[in-house]
Design an enzyme around this catalytic site. Sequence first.
Site: not given
Ligand code: PLP
Length: 419
Positions: A44, A145, A279, A327
């Site tokens: 992801k 969550r 800055y 930036m």
């Molecule tokens: C991102 C994610 C993972 C991987 O998590 P890591 O800590 O990077 O290994 C696994 N399962 C779900 C549902 C996630 O959102």
Amino acid sequence: MNETAFTPPGTRRARAEIDLSALRANVRALRARTPGAAFMAVVKADGYGHGMLPCARAAIEAGATWVGAATPEEALAVRADPGVPADVRVMCWLWTPGGPWREAIEADLDVSVSALWALREVEAAARQAGRPARVHLKADTGLGRNGCQPSDWPDLVAGALTAEREGLLRITGLWSHFACADEPGHPSIAPQIERFREMTAYAESRGVRPEVRHLANSPAVLTLPDTHFDLVRPGVAMYGISPSPEIGVPADFGLRPVMTLSASLALVKRVPGGHGVSYGHHYVTPGGTTLGLVPVGYGDGVPRHASGAGPVLVDGKWRTVAGRIAMDQFVVDLGGDLPEPGTEAVLFGAGDRGEPTAEDWAQAAGTIGYEIVTRVGARVPRVYVDGGSPEPGPAGDGRGREGYGPGQQGGGPYGSAPA
Ligand SMILES: *Cc1c(COP(=O)(O)O)cnc(C)c1O
């Protein structure tokens, strides 16, 4: 300056080298820890900033049989990649009402369902597609969550079983996610495992026959062997980053950071003592010195919170960001040294050539290694290397030679499928 066949023009200012052989070796090291479990490579957020498709392909070469993404768009892009074999399962879990369920079913994705609204949308989409969906029921075992609360689980399981009997879906997975696996011994860990066992046992007692039950993210892969079940879902560890300093450093687990972020000094100059820098003038030269201009900034994902603190390797020495990160650029005090303009400034890398690591930047910015690599921006070209040297041109075997293409240089969040 520093021009070679392997530094195309777009990479002179800055580049993120992605060592795919390190990624493959990390996948193998993690698989060796998880005998009996299948491996889902989590890619992801553009492969945690490393490039989603090249990383998915490399992980598959190293034995991953599942690829995991958050959004349906990410998963659809993985499925559309000709480098991803059709028998690799692709899963995504972050759905919102009106999402592309039908496209997901037609693309043979595995989807996640946490609530009845999603079940109803899957059923409707399966009817339209004329084929069953592959559905993982997600339990909230304590993360608070996504996932289905234990009190709502019987309804969700019953609804999914009804839909399965009607031929609208197949319940391919039962799964959940940890809240605090990165804090060894945290009191939430054991109850989450217990609740996962209870919720999967309940579903199975009602007739669910999942292909896979899965719970383990990277920290659980590394420290909680009894959570590996049928499938593990590591993300950050695959990229060679430790989930947290409490768990250890990557080398403790035979892992090697995959990304090296570097830039070429744009200017080196002498300045007198008492000179304000960047800055806000939060840094003032303590005496006559030299300054190096590093041409990356928060527009490239370098965290502004690391102003005055982030480490950079220049000519074999660690330097510290002087004053604010802007930036597009920041400054380091070179203490009188006069490296040539164009000299490489390494923000972070594997750490074994003396350079800082993403963890060092995380500490400097008050965040986690995950965020440091994931936020590296689209303006920084990814350069794919294999075994530490840039992928050769036609002389190479062509494998993994994804680098340099426009799609890899600041393309969309999903990289690009090869033409
Ligand atoms: C991102 C994610 C993972 C991987 O998590 P890591 O800590 O990077 O290994 C696994 N399962 C779900 C549902 C996630 O959102």
